[in-house]
Design an enzyme around this catalytic site. Structure first.
Site, short mmCIF file in Angstrom:
data_model
loop_
_atom_site.label_atom_id
_atom_site.label_comp_id
_atom_site.label_asym_id
_atom_site.label_seq_id
_atom_site.Cartn_x
_atom_site.Cartn_y
_atom_site.Cartn_z
N CYS A 83 0.92 -1.26 0.04
CA CYS A 83 -0.01 0.08 -0.04
C CYS A 83 0.91 1.22 -0.07
O CYS A 83 1.78 1.46 0.96
CB CYS A 83 -0.91 -0.02 1.33
SG CYS A 83 -2.11 1.39 1.17
N ARG A 209 -9.30 -3.10 -4.43
CA ARG A 209 -9.54 -4.39 -4.32
C ARG A 209 -9.72 -4.62 -2.56
O ARG A 209 -8.80 -4.23 -2.04
CB ARG A 209 -8.34 -5.45 -4.87
CG ARG A 209 -8.49 -6.91 -4.46
CD ARG A 209 -7.31 -7.71 -4.89
NE ARG A 209 -6.06 -7.10 -4.18
CZ ARG A 209 -4.94 -7.67 -4.40
NH1 ARG A 209 -4.85 -9.00 -5.08
NH2 ARG A 209 -3.91 -7.43 -3.73
N CYS A 217 -5.08 5.82 -4.12
CA CYS A 217 -4.44 4.70 -4.20
C CYS A 217 -2.76 4.91 -4.53
O CYS A 217 -2.60 5.36 -5.60
CB CYS A 217 -5.07 3.69 -5.02
SG CYS A 217 -4.08 2.09 -4.96
N GLY A 218 -1.97 4.84 -3.60
CA GLY A 218 -0.55 5.06 -3.72
C GLY A 218 0.16 4.26 -4.94
O GLY A 218 0.79 4.73 -5.82
#
Length: 280
Positions: A83, A209, A217-218
Site C-alpha cells: 500500500c 480490491r 491509491c498510492g
C-alpha cells in the site's frame, strides 16, 4: 489486556487504522473479523485498511524484514501485498513516535522491503521498486455500461489502468467493475480510471480490491504513471503529477526503473479501544 491502542492517519485521504504491535503479541495473527470491525465507518473507527506495526525481527513474512514490518489488511479483512499511501502513513507514525533515525527507513512488506524518506517539506518519499508489465494483453474493464481497454501493471499488487474521456463515465465505483478475461486477475485487481490533464499531469479514480472506491491509491498512482509514460513514449527519468479525489502526489519513474512516490501523510487521531465492544 482489556484495551488496546490505535491511531488514525491518512495519505491524500486514503485512511487507515494503525495498530502498534511491535513484538506481534497484542493481535497475534490479525483476525479478519477484527479488521472489518475496525474499518466499519458506523460501528468501528472507519478506514480503508489496517496497518499493524511490527518490529522487523519479530515477523516471518519475508526473509529480510527491514527495520519494521507493515502488516497491511484491506477493509474487508483480506491480506494485501502493498500500500503506497499506507507505507507513508506507517512511517509518519514511526517518526512521531521517535522510532526513526536520519537514514531512510526500511519497511518490510509482503511485496519486499521498501525505503521511505522523510522530506524537509513534510512529505514522504517511498521507493516502491520496479514495475512489472505482465504479458497479458486484451484486458477490458467494464463499469456503468462502458468498456475500455486496460493496461496491466504490477506494483507488488495488481493494477489495471484504463484511460477514459471523463472521470464520471465509470459511475459509482463502490460497485465492483468487471474485467475480462477473468483469469488475468485470479485474486482480484485494483482498477484505475484516468484522464490526461497535461503532458505530465493526470487525474484518476480508483476501485481498490477489498475496499471499494477510495480517495486515493498510492500504488495505483505509480501504475498510472507507468501506463501514461509508456503511452506518451516518455524517456526516463520522468515525473508525473497525479491528481486523486483526496489531493495530489508526484511519481518519479527513475532511470534505474524504480518508482518513487512522494506525498503527504498525517496522523490525526489516537486513542484506546475497549475489547468489550469487539464483536464476539
Amino acid at each position: 489486556m482489556s484495551t488496546f491502542p490505535w491511531l488514525k492517519g491518512h495519505g491524500t485521504e486514503n485512511d487507515f487504522v494503525i495498530l502498534p504491535d511491535p513484538d506481534g503479541t497484542i493481535h497475534g495473527d490479525l483476525d479478519a473479523g477484527l479488521v472489518r470491525f475496525l474499518c466499519d465507518r458506523h460501528a468501528g473507527l472507519g478506514a480503508d485498511g489496517v496497518l499493524r506495526v511490527i518490529q522487523g525481527d519479530q515477523q516471518s513474512y519475508v526473509d529480510d524484514g527491514g527495520d519494521w514490518f507493515m502488516d497491511y489488511r484491506n477493509a474487508d479483512g483480506s491480506i494485501a501485498e502493498m500500500c503506497g499511501n499506507g507505507i507513508r502513513v506507517f512511517v509518519r507514525y514511526l517518526a512521531e513516535a521517535g522510532l526513526t533515525g536520519d537514514k531512510p527507513v526500511r519497511i518490510g512488506t509482503r511485496a519486499g522491503v521498501k525505503d521511505v524518506v522523510l522530506n524537509d517539506d513534510g512529505t514522504l518519499t517511498a521507493d516502491l521498486g520496479e514495475p512489472v508489465l505482465p504479458a497479458a494483453a486484451g484486458i477490458v474493464v467494464e463499469a456503468n455500461g462502458h468498456q475500455w481497454p486496460a493496461v496491466h501493471v504490477d506494483m507488488g499488487n495488481p493494477h489495471a489502468v484504463a484511460f477514459v474521456d471523463d472521470l464520471r463515465e465509470p459511475g459509482d465505483l463502490c460497485d465492483q467493475p468487471t474485467w475480462s478475461p477473468q483469469e488475468a486477475f485470479p485474486e482480484g485487481v485494483n482498477l484505475e480510471f484516468v484522464v490526461r490533464r497535461g503532458p505530465h499531469e493526470v487525474e484518476m479514480r480508483v476501485h481498490e480490491r477489498g475496499a471499494g472506491e477510495t480517495r486515493s491509491c498510492g500504488t495505483g498512482t505509480c501504475a498510472v504513471t507507468v501506463a501514461a509514460a509508456r503511452a506518451a513514449r516518455d524517456e526516463l527519468p520522468v515525473t508525473y503529477h497525479v491528481g486523486v479525489p483526496g489531493g495530489q502526489v508526484s511519481v518519479t519513474w527513475r532511470a534505474d526503473n524504480h518508482l518513487e512516490l512522494t506525498g503527504p501523510a498525517v496522523i490525526h487521531a489516537r486513542g484506546e479501544f475497549d475489547r468489550a465492544w469487539l464483536p464476539a
